[in-house]
Write an enzyme that holds these catalytic residues in place. Structure first.
Site, PDB file in Angstrom:
ATOM      1  N   ILE A  48     -14.922 -18.993  21.638  1.00 39.31           N
ATOM      2  CA  ILE A  48     -15.735 -20.200  21.836  1.00 39.31           C
ATOM      3  C   ILE A  48     -14.907 -21.403  21.385  1.00 39.31           C
ATOM      4  O   ILE A  48     -14.261 -21.367  20.349  1.00 39.31           O
ATOM      5  CB  ILE A  48     -17.023 -20.118  20.980  1.00 39.31           C
ATOM      6  CG1 ILE A  48     -17.858 -18.916  21.384  1.00 39.31           C
ATOM      7  CG2 ILE A  48     -17.796 -21.420  21.044  1.00 39.31           C
ATOM      8  CD1 ILE A  48     -18.895 -19.156  22.421  1.00 39.31           C
ATOM      9  N   ASN A  52     -22.934 -14.038  16.884  1.00 38.34           N
ATOM     10  CA  ASN A  52     -22.193 -12.986  17.591  1.00 38.34           C
ATOM     11  C   ASN A  52     -22.584 -11.613  17.039  1.00 38.34           C
ATOM     12  O   ASN A  52     -22.990 -11.487  15.888  1.00 38.34           O
ATOM     13  CB  ASN A  52     -20.686 -13.201  17.414  1.00 38.34           C
ATOM     14  CG  ASN A  52     -19.861 -12.195  18.194  1.00 38.34           C
ATOM     15  OD1 ASN A  52     -20.187 -11.846  19.331  1.00 38.34           O
ATOM     16  ND2 ASN A  52     -18.789 -11.709  17.589  1.00 38.34           N
ATOM     17  N   HIS A  96     -20.967  -7.692  16.584  1.00 36.96           N
ATOM     18  CA  HIS A  96     -19.697  -6.967  16.646  1.00 36.96           C
ATOM     19  C   HIS A  96     -19.943  -5.505  16.271  1.00 36.96           C
ATOM     20  O   HIS A  96     -20.632  -5.222  15.282  1.00 36.96           O
ATOM     21  CB  HIS A  96     -18.683  -7.596  15.693  1.00 36.96           C
ATOM     22  CG  HIS A  96     -17.354  -6.912  15.753  1.00 36.96           C
ATOM     23  ND1 HIS A  96     -16.493  -7.063  16.819  1.00 36.96           N
ATOM     24  CD2 HIS A  96     -16.761  -6.046  14.904  1.00 36.96           C
ATOM     25  CE1 HIS A  96     -15.426  -6.315  16.623  1.00 36.96           C
ATOM     26  NE2 HIS A  96     -15.556  -5.690  15.467  1.00 36.96           N
TER      27      HIS A  96
HETATM   28  C1  GRF Z   1     -21.305  -4.731  22.281  1.00 31.54           C
HETATM   29  O1  GRF Z   1     -20.804  -3.550  21.740  1.00 31.54           O
HETATM   30  C2  GRF Z   1     -21.087  -5.876  21.344  1.00 31.54           C
HETATM   31  O2  GRF Z   1     -21.141  -5.511  20.007  1.00 31.54           O
HETATM   32  C3  GRF Z   1     -19.691  -6.311  21.692  1.00 31.54           C
HETATM   33  O3  GRF Z   1     -19.620  -6.170  23.093  1.00 31.54           O
HETATM   34  C4  GRF Z   1     -20.507  -5.150  23.513  1.00 31.54           C
HETATM   35  C5  GRF Z   1     -21.372  -5.733  24.584  1.00 31.54           C
HETATM   36  O4  GRF Z   1     -22.102  -4.777  25.273  1.00 31.54           O
HETATM   37  N1  GRF Z   1     -19.439  -7.650  21.222  1.00 31.54           N
HETATM   38  P1  GRF Z   1     -23.200  -5.219  26.308  1.00 31.54           P
HETATM   39  O5  GRF Z   1     -22.542  -6.162  27.327  1.00 31.54           O
HETATM   40  O6  GRF Z   1     -24.306  -5.904  25.566  1.00 31.54           O
HETATM   41  O7  GRF Z   1     -23.667  -3.962  26.978  1.00 31.54           O
END
Ligand code: GRF
Length: 207
Positions: free
Chosen positions: A96, A110, A112
């Site tokens: 970002i 966010n 993670h």
């Molecule tokens: C998730 O595992 C999230 O933690 C990471 O990217 C993935 C996104 O998955 N940042 P989705 O697009 O929500 O299925």
């Protein structure tokens, strides 16, 4: 507790299963929020289809925006025009930029798939698995201009089992994401999350 739904903008790049979970929670009246816009860094992200199906306006950006440096000002403007109060990254694979943080200071969140500050980056699940840790998990945090950095709002641990493959671990990590993200958004909508002057996050009515 605020009396109108929290207006959020969601940022995706891929499949959008976290987006879908948020859409479903709102539809089930389990989350007092409204998704006012879904922006994607990729025009072919399936997350955009999920948004359209739910009747949510979309903004599809492509590589040319990022190459030209116009992606962030475009996102900032579109999110503000849509009335978003917070931005929620859900698998958004771009950094970002300053224009977005100027419009949304300490208002970008966010998720993670690891226990930050361990295993940041695009392969948090695989990296934790490869390192042989016995516990990994999920982190929700305020984003800043560094990937996977910024004040931590909530974390959930996920044990790595003796017979786990990276795929089975991934499945439990995702299931945990679908619990923790709506939980954090519920707390946010209720006005329970504050960022102190010490840059620590305080969650009232937390766990
Ligand atoms: C998730 O595992 C999230 O933690 C990471 O990217 C993935 C996104 O998955 N940042 P989705 O697009 O929500 O299925």
């Amino acid at each position: 507790m605020s009396d109108s739904p929290l207006k959020i903008g969601v940022l995706v790049s891929g499949g959008g299963t976290n987006l879908q979970k948020i859409i479903d929670e709102i539809a089930a009246d389990a989350l007092d929020a409204e998704i006012v816009l879904v922006a994607s860094s990729r025009p072919d992200a399936f997350g955009l289809e999920r948004a359209k199906k739910a009747g949510i306006p979309v903004l599809a950006l492509g590589r040319s925006y990022y190459d030209a440096g116009t992606a962030d000002p475009t996102i900032a403007r579109a999110m503000q025009d849509a009335g978003a109060e917070y931005l929620v990254m859900a698998g958004y694979m771009r950094l970002i930029g300053p224009e977005v943080f100027a419009a949304y200071p300490d208002r970008v969140i966010n998720i993670h798939p690891a226990l930050l500050p361990s295993f940041p980056g695009a392969h948090g699940i695989q990296d934790a698995f490869d390192a042989g840790v016995k516990v990994t998990g999920v982190t929700v945090h305020f984003a800043n201009e560094v990937y996977d950095e910024g004040p931590i709002i909530a974390q959930r641990a996920v044990s790595v089992r003796e017979d786990d493959t990276v795929e089975s671990l991934e499945e439990r990590i995702h299931a945990t994401e679908y619990e923790i993200y709506p939980w954090v958004l519920r707390r946010l909508a209720a006005g329970d999350i504050t960022l102190g002057a010490d840059r620590r996050v305080h969650v009232a009515n937390g766990e």
